[in-house]
Design an enzyme around this catalytic site. Structure first.
Site, PDB file in Angstrom:
ATOM      1  N   HIS A 349      -8.506   4.081   3.939  1.00 36.47           N
ATOM      2  CA  HIS A 349      -7.070   4.309   4.139  1.00 36.47           C
ATOM      3  C   HIS A 349      -6.401   5.061   3.017  1.00 36.47           C
ATOM      4  O   HIS A 349      -5.202   5.316   3.091  1.00 36.47           O
ATOM      5  CB  HIS A 349      -6.339   2.969   4.290  1.00 36.47           C
ATOM      6  N   LYS A 528      10.101   3.563   4.994  1.00 36.65           N
ATOM      7  CA  LYS A 528       8.693   3.347   4.687  1.00 36.65           C
ATOM      8  C   LYS A 528       8.636   2.652   3.337  1.00 36.65           C
ATOM      9  O   LYS A 528       9.667   2.520   2.668  1.00 36.65           O
ATOM     10  CB  LYS A 528       7.926   4.669   4.632  1.00 36.65           C
ATOM     11  N   ARG A 529       7.463   2.178   2.920  1.00 39.25           N
ATOM     12  CA  ARG A 529       7.360   1.614   1.590  1.00 39.25           C
ATOM     13  C   ARG A 529       7.807   2.631   0.537  1.00 39.25           C
ATOM     14  O   ARG A 529       7.679   3.841   0.728  1.00 39.25           O
ATOM     15  CB  ARG A 529       5.907   1.190   1.309  1.00 39.25           C
ATOM     16  N   LYS A 534       5.443   9.105  -1.664  1.00 37.02           N
ATOM     17  CA  LYS A 534       6.240   9.263  -0.447  1.00 37.02           C
ATOM     18  C   LYS A 534       7.563   9.996  -0.737  1.00 37.02           C
ATOM     19  O   LYS A 534       8.249  10.431   0.177  1.00 37.02           O
ATOM     20  CB  LYS A 534       6.505   7.909   0.200  1.00 37.02           C
ATOM     21  N   THR A 636       2.041   6.433  10.202  1.00 42.02           N
ATOM     22  CA  THR A 636       2.209   6.091  11.608  1.00 42.02           C
ATOM     23  C   THR A 636       3.693   6.084  11.953  1.00 42.02           C
ATOM     24  O   THR A 636       4.058   6.269  13.109  1.00 42.02           O
ATOM     25  CB  THR A 636       1.605   4.704  11.934  1.00 42.02           C
ATOM     26  N   LYS A 640       5.923   7.319  15.473  1.00 42.44           N
ATOM     27  CA  LYS A 640       6.951   6.554  16.183  1.00 42.44           C
ATOM     28  C   LYS A 640       8.216   7.406  16.357  1.00 42.44           C
ATOM     29  O   LYS A 640       8.847   7.384  17.420  1.00 42.44           O
ATOM     30  CB  LYS A 640       7.313   5.289  15.404  1.00 42.44           C
TER      31      LYS A 640
HETATM   32  C1  LIG Z   1       5.233   1.955  11.069  1.00 45.35           C
HETATM   33  C2  LIG Z   1       5.612   1.096   9.928  1.00 45.35           C
HETATM   34  C3  LIG Z   1       5.178   1.401   8.634  1.00 45.35           C
HETATM   35  C4  LIG Z   1       4.371   2.643   8.319  1.00 45.35           C
HETATM   36  O1  LIG Z   1       5.279   3.697   8.035  1.00 45.35           O
HETATM   37  P1  LIG Z   1       4.828   5.034   7.313  1.00 45.35           P
HETATM   38  O2  LIG Z   1       6.039   5.895   7.389  1.00 45.35           O
HETATM   39  O3  LIG Z   1       3.698   5.593   8.106  1.00 45.35           O
HETATM   40  O4  LIG Z   1       4.462   4.688   5.926  1.00 45.35           O
HETATM   41  C5  LIG Z   1       5.564   0.577   7.601  1.00 45.35           C
HETATM   42  N1  LIG Z   1       6.326  -0.503   7.809  1.00 45.35           N
HETATM   43  C6  LIG Z   1       6.779  -0.823   9.038  1.00 45.35           C
HETATM   44  C7  LIG Z   1       7.646  -2.019   9.200  1.00 45.35           C
HETATM   45  C8  LIG Z   1       6.431  -0.046  10.138  1.00 45.35           C
HETATM   46  O5  LIG Z   1       6.867  -0.381  11.356  1.00 45.35           O
END
Ligand SMILES: *Cc1c(COP(=O)(O)O)cnc(C)c1O
Length: 791
Positions: A349, A528-529, A534, A636, A640
């Site tokens: 990952h 995101k985190r 990022k 991911t 979405k």
């Molecule tokens: C989808 C999701 C992530 C992953 O987000 P990235 O933008 O791909 O880092 C992290 N936290 C939550 C709560 C999510 O639903």
């Protein structure tokens, strides 16, 4: 089942499970009663799936993951059973607000971010596809911490308490308990060895059924909880030492007490190693028990068992399986290694060196003495078989868990096309040369049930009215929307859905934060985190520059924007927490500025989690996917957003590359250096300072921070951020700034032609069907697991 039966079932559970009558029931009671009534409906497909798997003697998948970021379960289960309307009717008829009942459920936050959420999407897809599977993980008493912001705008962390109320979905399985040992000594006896652990805990199983779309199949998520062998030391109690009497219990429970809240650095902590071994060893014991109930010949193991290691966290599965096969079942060592490898797959990952797990040889030897010996034998065997190998698993006193996983897996997969190529050419270049067939790509995906059908009912209805039913488990059918997108009336409806979602979100923000949002503004979202790679700081620097430019020229034709941030930082990650602090203070200053009001607003709701993502993503216009190229393995969140009709501003990183190819480059706002260009640019020692010198906007933004604009005159407040940008800037924020700014102005320009924007947004949705996690799981089943679906 009809509405009346469901109503009766809810009333029965209120009375006999909750011990309440309707008149005295709280929202919690109603939520539990509905949960149990719905859970009853899951039992039939669940048992049916188990029986069918036994009857067909079919191969099972075991997905081992330290994290499952599940979120709420009730709404999803109701939807998968096709009972949404009926449940709403029943609950409303009993005098409760259905939404409030659903919102009463706490998020199961047993994960940090993308990795854990992927595991949760995979559970949904495996059940939807009828792939016989178990998810295995840890039943953390405390999931990911709850985030709030102090009055100064800094992140505050509190323990998360999801298990304070009883968890209505799970079944406790005291009969499925295994003793897991640690430490101690090894006595060699001939070909095998006897490990005598110094201490041990019990792993007790808790099962949650996972029902797939339309309830055609259901699998099990089995989470392990740590318990003491003996809960209570009566001798100590009788001697009057009450604390010592409870000590065994406290010690054992520590192992499943709390999720490590850091997904980007791997610290060599003893408790973490114990957690990893604890759940991996319990899972393997359970897998072999189930196998042995049906088979006597261990050589058949690979034809019955596929074990997937989600990252290196369960990497001890390799040596542990070898130990179980040799020491405990008498298999010859090399045969055991081959057998284990034929069962195991490993998903990589990350390429971030600080996130690659390494354990010191001395810690591994102390906690798992027998495994340390086996790891060395595996290393020796591999070296004998491949004399040209340049490095080994154990090096400089450390065990490299990535190398161990690679060597013990028959397939290693990356999570996006770009990432997989980088896995081949960087971290595992040496091993890839020796095993050129081993690495495969499985680009991540997301479940369209939760991330479209459930979270965006308006868009789902429009889709169904346009292309009919059946897209929920056949998501590439969304391309059938394309002809309709040429139709103005369809585009207007698509835009109206988005407007309604935005109005909903604006109401929520008003209620939670007291900030009024302009619903006609572009909702520009980065959730995101928090991590430097990022680059939330790139976004906030652009926000500052934009604010300054609007102030200079307030009457120009600006595209009004709401900048929305969400996300947590690891408690020990000081730089990420400083960036959070800065964003909150930029928000405070910008939102108070009458000159820019209605043109620029910055909001950062606290405690981003799955439920918040479900709320924000359907209401987004612009998706920020702006990581330093080469650093985001897949992402991911990006999928979405695109699926929900947001346009992406992004770099050529992770799955952004594939998103852009599929939705069309004309429907994607690309900026920034490529992964190769980033590496090249870093060679110039002045890459940051020269970029700042060349960009009046960037230097204006950094100067404003340094002048104390966002810290009430305190010039030193954010020196950690600004000094890093000026001097080091490993993540090339400065070098990418102007390109990002220009792309944002292209976004503004596109926003002015709203019908064209809607067209692009609808095309993003129509062309994102490939990012269903059903497609990803089919890839794993074909390329890695060799399992056929049961439906
Ligand atoms: C989808 C999701 C992530 C992953 O987000 P990235 O933008 O791909 O880092 C992290 N936290 C939550 C709560 C999510 O639903």
């Amino acid at each position: 089942m009809n509405a009346n039966e469901l109503r009766e079932s809810i009333l029965r559970h209120l009375e006999f499970s909750q011990g309440k009558d309707l008149a005295h029931s709280s929202t919690f009671d109603m939520r539990m009663a509905l949960t149990l009534a719905i859970r009853d409906r899951v039992i039939e497909p669940w048992f049916r799936a188990t029986r069918a798997t036994y009857a067909a003697q079919s191969k099972r998948v075991y997905y081992l993951s330290m994290e499952f970021l599940i979120g709420r379960l009730l709404e999803d289960a109701v939807m998968n059973l096709g009972l949404t309307e009926m449940a709403q009717e029943a609950v409303t008829g009993l005098g409760f607000d259905f939404r409030a009942v659903l919102d009463d459920e706490p998020d199961a936050a047993l994960g940090n971010g993308g990795l854990g959420r992927l595991a949760a999407c995979f559970l949904d897809s495996m059940s939807t596809l009828g792939c016989p599977a178990y998810g295995y993980g840890i039943r953390y008493e405390h999931g990911l911490f709850r985030q709030s912001f102090g009055p100064d705008g800094r992140q505050v962390e509190d323990a998360e308490e999801w298990l304070r109320q009883s968890h209505g979905w799970e079944f406790e399985r005291p009969e499925a308990s295994f003793r897991i040992g640690f430490g101690g000594s090894v006595a060699e006896s001939g070909r095998s060895a006897v490990w005598t652990p110094e201490s041990a805990v019990m792993a007790k199983a808790f099962d949650t059924p996972v029902v797939g779309w339309q309830a055609k199949w259901a699998n099990t998520l089995r989470l392990w909880s740590a318990e003491p062998l003996r809960a209570f030391d009566l001798a100590a109690f009788n001697a009057g030492d009450f604390t010592a009497a409870a000590a065994p219990e406290a010690l054992a429970r520590t192992i499943s007490r709390v999720l490590y809240p850091d997904d980007t650095t791997a610290q060599g902590k003893e408790l973490r190693l114990k957690q990893e071994f604890f759940f991996t060893a319990a899972s393997l014991r359970d897998i072999l028990r189930r196998f042995s109930a049906e088979n006597s010949d261990l050589s058949a193991l690979p034809s019955r068992v596929a074990i997937q290691m989600n990252d290196t966290h369960p990497a001890i599965a390799g040596p542990e399986l070898v130990r179980l096969l040799t020491d405990e079942r008498g298999m010859e060592f090399e045969t055991a290694v081959d057998t284990a490898r034929a069962c195991l797959g490993y998903t990589n990952h990350t390429l971030l060196p600080e996130a690659l797990e390494r354990w010191s040889e001395s810690l591994m030897g102390a906690v798992l003495p027998r495994h340390m010996q086996i790891i060395e034998r595996i290393d020796d065997l591999h070296a004998r078989q491949h004399p040209t190998r340049k490095s080994s698993i154990v090096e400089n006193g450390e065990v490299k868990m990535g190398d161990l996983s690679f060597i013990m897996a028959h397939r290693v997969n990356g999570v996006s096309a770009l990432h997989t190529e980088l896995v081949k050419s960087t971290v595992f270049a040496d091993l890839h040369a020796l095993h050129p067939e081993r690495i495969v790509n499985e680009t991540n995906g997301v479940t369209p049930r939760r991330w479209l059908k459930g979270s965006n009912p308006g868009l789902s209805t429009l889709i169904t009215e346009t292309i009919g039913e059946g897209w929920e488990d056949d998501l590439e059918r969304l391309v059938e929307l394309e002809p309709a997108i040429e139709d103005r009336a369809f585009r207007d409806r698509f835009a109206a859905v988005k407007a309604k979602n935005k109005a909903h979100l604006a109401d929520w923000v008003k209620g939670e934060m007291g900030i009024a949002l302009n619903p006609d503004a572009m909702f520009d979202v980065q959730i995101k985190r928090f991590h430097e790679y990022k680059r939330q700081h790139l976004n906030i620097l652009e926000t500052i520059a934009l604010w300054q430019e609007i102030r200079q020229n307030p009457t120009a034709d600006w595209a009004p924007r709401v900048k929305i941030f969400g996300g947590k930082a690891a408690p020990g990650y000081v730089m990420a927490k400083e960036i959070i602090h800065l964003i909150n203070n930029v928000a405070r200053v910008v939102n108070a500025d009458p000159l820019t009001r209605d043109l620029l607003t910055v909001v950062y709701p606290a405690n981003y989690n799955v439920t918040m993502a479900e709320r924000l993503i359907p209401a987004s216009d612009l998706s920020e996917q702006i990581s330093t190229a080469g650093k985001e393995a897949s992402g991911t969140g990006n999928m979405k957003f695109s699926l929900n009709g947001a346009l992406t501003i992004g770099t050529l990183d992770g799955a952004n590359v594939e998103i852009r190819e599929l939705v069309g480059p004309e429907n994607f706002f690309l900026f920034g250096m490529t992964a190769d260009e980033v590496v090249e640019r870093r060679r110039h020692p002045d890459h940051a300072s020269s970029a700042i010198a060349a960009s009046p906007r960037l230097s204006g933004a950094i100067d404003a921070i340094e002048a104390g604009t966002f810290s009430e005159g305190d010039r030193g407040m954010y020196r950690m951020i600004t000094q890093n940008l000026r001097a080091h800037d490993y993540f090339t924020v400065c070098a990418d700034f102007d390109s990002y700014w220009d792309a944002q102005r292209r976004v503004d320009h596109a926003w002015f032609d709203r019908d064209h924007w809607t067209r692009m947004a609808a095309l993003n949705c129509a062309r994102s069907g490939w990012f269903s996690s059903d497609r990803t799981i089919k890839g794993y089943m074909n390329d890695i697991w060799n399992v056929t679906p049961m439906i």
